[in-house]
Design an enzyme around this catalytic site. Structure first.
Site, PDB file in Angstrom:
ATOM      1  N   LYS A 253       0.807  -1.218   0.000  1.00 58.45           N
ATOM      2  CA  LYS A 253       0.000   0.000   0.000  1.00 58.45           C
ATOM      3  C   LYS A 253       0.838   1.265   0.000  1.00 58.45           C
ATOM      4  O   LYS A 253       0.321   2.340  -0.238  1.00 58.45           O
ATOM      5  CB  LYS A 253      -1.012  -0.026   1.143  1.00 58.45           C
ATOM      6  CG  LYS A 253      -0.464  -0.101   2.527  1.00 58.45           C
ATOM      7  CD  LYS A 253      -1.648  -0.074   3.490  1.00 58.45           C
ATOM      8  CE  LYS A 253      -1.270  -0.718   4.806  1.00 58.45           C
ATOM      9  NZ  LYS A 253      -2.284  -1.545   5.388  1.00 58.45           N
ATOM     10  N   ARG A 254       2.118   1.131   0.231  1.00 58.53           N
ATOM     11  CA  ARG A 254       2.961   2.323   0.103  1.00 58.53           C
ATOM     12  C   ARG A 254       3.108   2.761  -1.343  1.00 58.53           C
ATOM     13  O   ARG A 254       3.357   3.914  -1.631  1.00 58.53           O
ATOM     14  CB  ARG A 254       4.341   2.049   0.678  1.00 58.53           C
ATOM     15  CG  ARG A 254       4.323   2.050   2.182  1.00 58.53           C
ATOM     16  CD  ARG A 254       5.663   2.469   2.699  1.00 58.53           C
ATOM     17  NE  ARG A 254       5.531   2.847   4.093  1.00 58.53           N
ATOM     18  CZ  ARG A 254       6.456   3.477   4.770  1.00 58.53           C
ATOM     19  NH1 ARG A 254       7.584   3.805   4.186  1.00 58.53           N
ATOM     20  NH2 ARG A 254       6.268   3.784   6.028  1.00 58.53           N
TER      21      ARG A 254
END
Ligand code: GLU
Length: 484
Positions: A253-254
């Site tokens: 998700k980064r």
């Protein structure tokens, strides 16, 4: 025997795009073969499992148009389909395995295991249990258990140097000794680990094809050994290639939005997202890149799944979604909007927050656009409010990153009260005043210094929008030149 596939998500966070990807391939194989597709909730990690997460998994898979024949919410002949309701079954099966000699009781203390790990690290040896309790005489083990000594049940892996197991896509795979340590099956609190529960359930639920993500490949020797020790017939194993970020690392998700809620709120069309996910491991025989779910199912075979590490490229997804959008008639497009951002449900949540703040109908559009946009801009005045007094833009960026990852991401009940609690917890931890925190979040989430009540506003905006805007605000802060 009829084909039975399953998806077995753990309800520990927001519904993940990888879950949809794996579900899609399982669904396709079951439908293609006239079999059944099962949804099982793997919630044996009591600390991390959350009912809100489970609900979001159901909702988002349904939104995508994937349906299952058996599952916690639809029932079926092999239930319950939630592992936390099956703990007795796992205990019985662990006993069975002990009787069969496929497992043993282990009394090693956490201190001993820590020391062992430290020693292995120091000597640069492979980590893993050293098998000490394996040689305990049976009577002694039973006596110690009867006396109430804390213990776990461990799988007895074969002593061989290596194990060769078959994956439908990769053929025979050789696992060496270090990847075959004696896994814990039943923890000291009597709860099963993933490995035991997963294999027992796949067997009892008569799963014929285990189609799952590549990250589980390393568990395969343990699972195969479990089937052997129980004397059960093995399903076909098929490990799908991992979805990757553009830099080819595992999707995270980064780098990419990974929550299905994001794609839903941002207004991706479910059929376009499914089409895109299908392309992650699949090419149509005729090379077409656009196809419906039914067309995918009709042409699907396991053998055609390709193993090249598929890159989940949001830009390409958006491009494909745009093509789907342009194919809709205006009336269809209107219906999509009305089913989404212009739904009565959403509007009736927005309007009470806005009503006191507008004087004309037209004023609604001037005032309330931040309830509908994806991202919002920050002018200089707004940017200043993102930074508490006596701090730098870099400090604020760092703190907001902690807010995002440590307080917003883990929050699964996205409601005004829980949001308020999360923001206050952040303020305490960061040493920001509540006022500074609320202002920074208000500005980040809406682009404005004056808004309807903050927590209600954030609740209506939804976690995904708030995340996205926080991320954007952090980027802006990082890019900001230090104040003179
Ligand atoms: N509970 C595991 C997961 O969250 C299931 C893996 C499997 O399919 O065996 O993905």
């Amino acid at each position: 025997m009829s084909v039975r596939t399953r998806i077995a998500p753990s309800p520990t966070g927001d519904p993940h795009v990888g879950t949809a990807y794996v579900a899609l391939f399982n669904y396709a194989w079951a439908r293609r073969s006239g079999g059944q597709f099962i949804l099982r909730i793997e919630d044996t990690d009591r600390q991390r499992s959350h009912p809100a997460s489970e609900r979001m998994i159901f909702d988002s898979l349904r939104w995508l148009g994937l349906s299952w024949d058996e599952g916690p919410d639809v029932g079926g002949p092999h239930g319950p389909y939630r592992q936390s309701e099956r703990t007795e079954i796992y205990r019985e099966r662990a006993e069975e395995l002990l009787r069969r000699g496929g497992a043993y009781l282990c009394f090693c203390t956490p201190e001993r295991l820590d020391a062992l790990r430290a020693e292995q690290r120091e000597k640069k040896l492979a980590s893993g249990y050293d098998g000490l309790c394996r040689s305990l005489p049976a009577e002694e083990a039973h006596r110690r258990r009867a006396a109430g000594e804390p213990h776990v049940v461990r799988l007895a892996m074969p002593d061989d140097d290596a194990m060769v197991v078959r994956d439908a896509l990769r053929g025979d795979i050789r696992f060496e000794r270090p990847q075959m340590d004696d896994q814990v099956l039943l923890k000291s609190d009597g709860y099963p680990t993933y490995h035991l529960a997963n294999v027992v359930d796949d067997h009892l639920m008569r799963i014929t094809h285990v189609i799952r993500a590549e990250e589980w490949l390393s568990s395969l020797p343990k699972h195969v050994q479990l089937y052997r020790s129980f004397g059960w017939e093995m399903p076909v194993f098929c490990h799908l290639p991992l979805l990757r970020n553009a830099d080819r690392s595992k999707i995270s998700k980064r780098r990419n939005p990974v929550s299905l809620n994001h794609y839903r709120r941002a207004g991706y069309l479910p059929e376009a997202l499914l089409n895109y996910l299908a392309l992650m491991g699949w090419g149509m025989p005729d090379g077409r890149e656009e196809f419906t779910l039914d067309e995918f199912v009709a042409s699907f075979t396991l053998e055609r799944i390709s193993l090249g590490g598929p890159v989940f490229d949001q830009e390409k997804l958006t491009w494909l979604n745009g093509k789907y959008m342009r194919r809709l008639t205006p009336a269809e497009l209107l219906a999509r909007l009305q089913g989404h951002l212009l739904s009565d449900e959403y509007m009736l949540r927005v309007l009470p927050l806005v009503q006191d703040r507008i004087d004309t109908l037209e004023g609604f559009f001037d005032y309330a656009h931040f309830f509908f946009a994806g991202e919002v801009g920050y002018d200089d005045e707004a940017l200043k409010e993102l930074i508490p007094r006596n701090r730098t833009a870099a400090d604020a960026a760092k703190a907001l990153q902690v807010l995002l990852e440590g307080h917003v991401d883990p929050l699964l009940d996205w409601e005004a009260a829980s949001i308020e609690a999360a923001l206050r917890a952040f303020a305490d931890a960061a040493g920001w005043s509540a006022k500074e925190t609320f202002m920074a979040v208000r500005v980040a989430a809406t682009g404005r210094v004056a808004t309807p009540p903050l927590f209600e506003t954030l609740a209506v905006l939804g976690k995904e929008v708030v995340r996205r805007r926080l991320r954007r605000a952090i980027e802006q802060l990082r890019a900001a030149r230090p104040a003179a």
